[in-house]
Design a protein around this motif. Structure first.
Motif, PDB file in Angstrom:
ATOM      1  N   ARG A 200      35.673  14.409  32.806  1.00  0.00           N
ATOM      2  CA  ARG A 200      35.898  15.521  33.860  1.00  0.00           C
ATOM      3  C   ARG A 200      36.300  15.150  35.209  1.00  0.00           C
ATOM      4  O   ARG A 200      35.560  14.652  36.023  1.00  0.00           O
ATOM      5  N   LEU A 201      37.429  15.371  35.383  1.00  0.00           N
ATOM      6  CA  LEU A 201      38.152  14.829  36.802  1.00  0.00           C
ATOM      7  C   LEU A 201      37.456  15.657  37.936  1.00  0.00           C
ATOM      8  O   LEU A 201      37.315  15.115  38.986  1.00  0.00           O
ATOM      9  N   GLU A 202      37.071  16.724  37.427  1.00  0.00           N
ATOM     10  CA  GLU A 202      36.412  17.507  38.756  1.00  0.00           C
ATOM     11  C   GLU A 202      35.193  17.083  39.217  1.00  0.00           C
ATOM     12  O   GLU A 202      34.836  16.819  40.373  1.00  0.00           O
ATOM     13  N   ASP A 203      34.525  16.393  38.282  1.00  0.00           N
ATOM     14  CA  ASP A 203      33.157  15.596  38.708  1.00  0.00           C
ATOM     15  C   ASP A 203      33.671  14.211  39.260  1.00  0.00           C
ATOM     16  O   ASP A 203      32.933  14.197  40.456  1.00  0.00           O
ATOM     17  N   ILE A 204      34.509  13.595  38.957  1.00  0.00           N
ATOM     18  CA  ILE A 204      35.072  12.441  39.610  1.00  0.00           C
ATOM     19  C   ILE A 204      35.410  12.795  41.062  1.00  0.00           C
ATOM     20  O   ILE A 204      34.964  12.089  41.997  1.00  0.00           O
ATOM     21  N   VAL A 213      39.852   2.215  36.464  1.00  0.00           N
ATOM     22  CA  VAL A 213      40.517   2.664  35.113  1.00  0.00           C
ATOM     23  C   VAL A 213      40.941   1.567  34.082  1.00  0.00           C
ATOM     24  O   VAL A 213      41.268   0.586  34.388  1.00  0.00           O
ATOM     25  N   LEU A 214      40.431   1.621  32.902  1.00  0.00           N
ATOM     26  CA  LEU A 214      40.872   1.094  31.797  1.00  0.00           C
ATOM     27  C   LEU A 214      41.764   1.679  30.807  1.00  0.00           C
ATOM     28  O   LEU A 214      41.546   2.998  30.471  1.00  0.00           O
ATOM     29  N   ARG A 215      42.528   0.799  30.347  1.00  0.00           N
ATOM     30  CA  ARG A 215      43.387   1.262  29.178  1.00  0.00           C
ATOM     31  C   ARG A 215      43.792   0.352  28.306  1.00  0.00           C
ATOM     32  O   ARG A 215      44.073  -0.859  28.400  1.00  0.00           O
ATOM     33  N   GLU A 222      43.179   0.885  40.245  1.00  0.00           N
ATOM     34  CA  GLU A 222      41.714   1.303  40.770  1.00  0.00           C
ATOM     35  C   GLU A 222      42.181   1.921  41.996  1.00  0.00           C
ATOM     36  O   GLU A 222      43.283   1.334  42.619  1.00  0.00           O
ATOM     37  N   GLY A 223      41.329   2.367  42.789  1.00  0.00           N
ATOM     38  CA  GLY A 223      41.284   3.159  44.230  1.00  0.00           C
ATOM     39  C   GLY A 223      40.461   3.933  44.844  1.00  0.00           C
ATOM     40  O   GLY A 223      39.399   4.070  43.810  1.00  0.00           O
ATOM     41  N   MET A 224      40.509   3.885  45.750  1.00  0.00           N
ATOM     42  CA  MET A 224      39.540   4.947  46.459  1.00  0.00           C
ATOM     43  C   MET A 224      39.841   6.466  46.250  1.00  0.00           C
ATOM     44  O   MET A 224      40.671   6.690  45.983  1.00  0.00           O
ATOM     45  N   SER A 230      44.530  13.587  40.958  1.00  0.00           N
ATOM     46  CA  SER A 230      44.450  13.878  39.435  1.00  0.00           C
ATOM     47  C   SER A 230      45.554  13.194  38.812  1.00  0.00           C
ATOM     48  O   SER A 230      45.467  12.576  37.743  1.00  0.00           O
ATOM     49  N   ASP A 231      46.610  13.683  38.959  1.00  0.00           N
ATOM     50  CA  ASP A 231      47.984  13.085  38.623  1.00  0.00           C
ATOM     51  C   ASP A 231      47.979  11.515  38.573  1.00  0.00           C
ATOM     52  O   ASP A 231      48.323  10.675  37.431  1.00  0.00           O
ATOM     53  N   ASP A 232      47.401  10.841  39.597  1.00  0.00           N
ATOM     54  CA  ASP A 232      47.492   9.388  39.723  1.00  0.00           C
ATOM     55  C   ASP A 232      46.298   8.669  38.675  1.00  0.00           C
ATOM     56  O   ASP A 232      46.649   7.784  38.004  1.00  0.00           O
ATOM     57  N   VAL A 233      45.033   9.502  38.603  1.00  0.00           N
ATOM     58  CA  VAL A 233      44.298   9.007  37.434  1.00  0.00           C
ATOM     59  C   VAL A 233      44.706   9.306  36.133  1.00  0.00           C
ATOM     60  O   VAL A 233      44.527   8.256  35.463  1.00  0.00           O
ATOM     61  N   ILE A 234      45.219  10.262  35.906  1.00  0.00           N
ATOM     62  CA  ILE A 234      46.029  10.541  34.567  1.00  0.00           C
ATOM     63  C   ILE A 234      46.995   9.402  34.068  1.00  0.00           C
ATOM     64  O   ILE A 234      46.889   8.819  32.986  1.00  0.00           O
ATOM     65  N   ALA A 235      47.801   9.233  34.981  1.00  0.00           N
ATOM     66  CA  ALA A 235      48.864   8.307  35.015  1.00  0.00           C
ATOM     67  C   ALA A 235      48.269   6.830  34.574  1.00  0.00           C
ATOM     68  O   ALA A 235      48.856   5.923  33.730  1.00  0.00           O
ATOM     69  N   MET A 236      47.105   6.397  35.260  1.00  0.00           N
ATOM     70  CA  MET A 236      46.554   5.076  34.848  1.00  0.00           C
ATOM     71  C   MET A 236      45.747   4.998  33.647  1.00  0.00           C
ATOM     72  O   MET A 236      45.782   4.307  32.978  1.00  0.00           O
TER      73      MET A 236
END
Length: 496
Positions: A200-204, A213-215, A222-224, A230-236
């Motif tokens: 849940r990205l809203e929690d993050i 982030v693992l893939r 990773e990052g602060m 949210s687009d940055d996180v999804i792309a990673m």
């Protein structure tokens, strides 16, 4: 940045010839809330099992408080100060809260448990975390959210320096999530470091300090949190940007195919609604509002009074088998307990609701079984070594696809999806949404129960809202907003 508390360096984990983790690095600082993200199957759980002593790395090193350590088992992790609050709770329902928290560590008097001291230790612990229960309450009498609070107290009871939270808000209401966030803030204020796993990205973005982030079993980025979108996180997470997290479709809604009138039982009161061909009808409300119970009644899983009309003709779904014959299918809320037989193969799970079509004179037709498994494995893009792999070894997203495939194999006209994307990653969610759009375009009518407001608002053509077993209102796409849904879902919205 604060001092480093934990460092995992070059962690590799192989299962036979399969690499689950590939040279993964993770650093955790004192008093930090680190969000560990990734799609289902990315390696998050494996990495945390290594940290908590449940699994052993094939290679790599772990440093804790500046010293290289080995974590051979869960007790060693606890002794080091590392605890885990698991999504799937492992508790003893017929034992008390106090007994569950201090299991294996009971205070003794003359070789026997000193229950007076045990209760006192439990009350002292409750005062530390501002969570209050009767220590003698049996676990079986608690809600899922309350049981999770007990697990948090258990983690704190080890005087943990690191607490791992695995999908902690998956089964919580908005109010319960706020309580959890308050507890986490208190833990951080006392210097406890948190590793927080969630889809849940809203929690993050609400509580996180930093994200790793693992893939595909490797570090992806990773990052602060304050510097990420949210687009940055999804792309990673998925290796690509999702241009539209909720893919749009042109709704071509037809005639009424289902009408439900006055469904009533112990949990549902006079529920009535209609559904049209090719429509996605969303059901909103707080946890415990009666949405699941209504769907179970429609599917013949629970007894209820009232009437069901399919294509203008009254029908009776006295059992799930009868509902399937009437062209209904349902993806249940709990895929592991209600949707799958985890020890059986993907192929066997996919055919479980359509055995009659797969058999002849009482014997299974191997060619038909394999054709069915191949069709839905490809159609739903189920990621597995083969369809002979057991369902229990799949990631959450792929397990959900197997449950969906099992339903689609019955060729339903009405498909009920109860929390269809709970506990799965954003990439798998997008795939589920695409499948929903394709089914609706083919004329399948869909009822979607969801506690995620963005999902409910973006995927539904209409939204029905329930509270305490009663349908409190219906919203068209134009008037459906988070505010209007929540008004109907709470007491203040109810008018005489």
């Amino acid at each position: 940045m604060a001092d480093v508390l934990l460092s995992m360096r070059g962690i590799n984990k192989n299962y036979g010839g399969i690499a689950a983790l590939k040279n993964v690095d993770l650093t955790l600082y004192w008093g930090e809330l680190l969000c560990l993200l990734g799609e289902n199957g990315a390696g998050k759980s494996t990495l945390m099992k290594i940290l908590s002593g449940v699994e052993h790395p094939t290679s790599g090193e772990i440093y804790f408080e500046g010293k290289k350590i080995s974590i051979p088992n869960a007790m060693a992790a606890h002794e080091a100060g590392i605890s885990t609050v698991y999504q799937e709770l492992v508790q003893f329902p017929d034992m008390t809260i106090a007994e569950n928290i201090f299991m294996g560590r009971y205070p003794k008097k003359m070789g026997l448990c000193n229950f007076g001291v045990l209760r006192e230790k439990t009350r002292e612990l409750m005062n530390r975390v501002n969570i209050y229960f009767n220590p003698d309450t049996y676990i079986r009498s608690l809600s899922v959210a309350q049981r999770q609070l007990v697990e948090i107290m258990k983690a704190v009871s080890f005087d943990s320096k690191v607490i791992i939270f695995d999908e902690p808000t998956a089964s919580l209401t908005v109010e319960e999530t706020a309580i959890l966030f308050r507890i986490i803030a208190d833990l951080k204020a006392r210097g406890v470091s948190i590793i927080y796993i969630s889809h849940r990205l809203e929690d993050i973005f609400a509580i996180g300090d930093r994200a790793v982030v693992l893939r595909d079993g490797a570090n992806s980025g990773e990052g602060m949190i304050r510097d990420l979108t949210s687009d940055d996180v999804i792309a990673m997470m998925v290796g690509r940007s999702l241009e539209n997290q909720f893919p749009k479709r042109k709704a071509d809604i037809g005639e009424e195919v289902l009408r439900v009138e006055n469904i009533t039982n112990d949990r549902v009161k006079n529920a009535s609604f209609s559904l049209r061909r090719g429509e996605v009808l969303g059901f909103g409300g707080l946890v415990g509002a009666g949405r699941t119970e209504l769907m179970r009644a429609i599917m013949g899983l629970d007894r209820a009074s009232g009437k069901i009309f399919y294509q203008g003709r009254e029908i009776r779904n006295k059992s799930p088998q009868m509902a399937i014959r009437n062209h209904f299918a349902m993806v249940p809320e709990d895929r592991k307990d209600q949707g799958l037989v985890l020890i059986r193969s993907i192929m066997h799970n996919l055919e479980m609701s359509s055995l009659k079509r797969m058999s002849r004179v009482g014997f299974m037709r191997g060619a038909a079984e394999r054709a069915n498994a191949s069709t839905y494995s490809q159609r739903l893009r189920i990621k597995a070594a083969s369809y002979d792999q057991s369902a229990g070894n799949l990631s959450g997203g792929n397990q959900q696809k197997v449950v969906l495939g099992k339903c689609l194999a019955t060729h339903p006209h009405i498909l009920i999806l109860d929390e269809p994307t709970r506990g799965i990653d954003v990439g798998s969610k997008a795939e589920i949404y695409e499948i929903m759009n394709q089914l609706a375009a083919q004329g399948v009518s869909i009822i979607m129960v969801s506690s995620e407001l963005p999902e409910l608002l973006n995927m539904s053509d209409r939204i029905v809202v329930m509270r305490e077993g009663v349908i409190t209102g219906e919203l068209g796409s134009e008037e459906a907003t988070e505010e209007n849904v929540m008004k109907l879902a709470t007491k203040e919205a109810i008018t005489a």
